[in-house]
Write an enzyme that holds these catalytic residues in place. Sequence first.
Site: not given
Ligand code: FPP
Length: 231
Positions: A2, A19, A113
């Site tokens: 997050d 992201h 892993l």
């Molecule tokens: C949550 O942060 C994050 C996500 C919904 C996306 C996670 C995806 C990645 C880290 C991309 C890479 C992943 C892989 C497996 C290659 P948020 O958008 O809710 O953040 P916020 O709470 O600050 O708005």
Amino acid sequence: MDGNGRWANNRNKPRHSGHRAGVKSVRTSVETAAQRGVEFLTLFAFSSENWSRPKEEVSSLMNLFVEALRREVDELHRNNVRLKFVGALDELNTGLKNKIAQSEQRTANNTGLRLTVAIAFGGRWDIIQASKALARRVLDGSLQVEDIDDAEFAAGLQMSNMPDPDLLIRTGGEQRISNFMLWNLAYAELWFTDVLWPEFDEAVFDEALCFYAGKQRRFGHTGDQVETVGC
Ligand code: FPP
């Protein structure tokens, strides 16, 4: 994982760049897990609820998953990582589904892993799909209602061939499970940090592992019956 959106906002950048920066932390966390002897690492990349984000954010995330797989799978394979995806994968677009299938196949015989990525995943969804599987077996007569126990139920969950997680790490400051692996996390140690996911690095991972090492895991026993390892 997050905090990508807030990391980008803090820099006056679009959420998508958060992201993208998050992919770097994925790489670091996989490397650190492998180096520290972690056997199973599961990443929550996209929840059932994330489908309700703006259309552009959802589609840029889906593209990012394809791109990350295209770029990273060779390296994962070289490092003996076995990759698996869990979630409602049939909800994903064909391009991503194909890439997932290829990546799983390519790394299927690796012995290092075990890296699991949860996409379109929700803990409640997982419990419901496992319940449906049990109901079908009862209906076709292969299972008696009286024989349903923890093991029969868990066998229908997405993570059925893996041990329950020992440690849950959540970045981004919120202290909740947000519909992750509700069944499997029953005895997990929970560790929360304000660090935003794009800033999650080796040192933060070590802090979490140190917290875990200091825990006495009782599973219902008394403190005298179990030992604490320490960091
Ligand atoms: C949550 O942060 C994050 C996500 C919904 C996306 C996670 C995806 C990645 C880290 C991309 C890479 C992943 C892989 C497996 C290659 P948020 O958008 O809710 O953040 P916020 O709470 O600050 O708005």
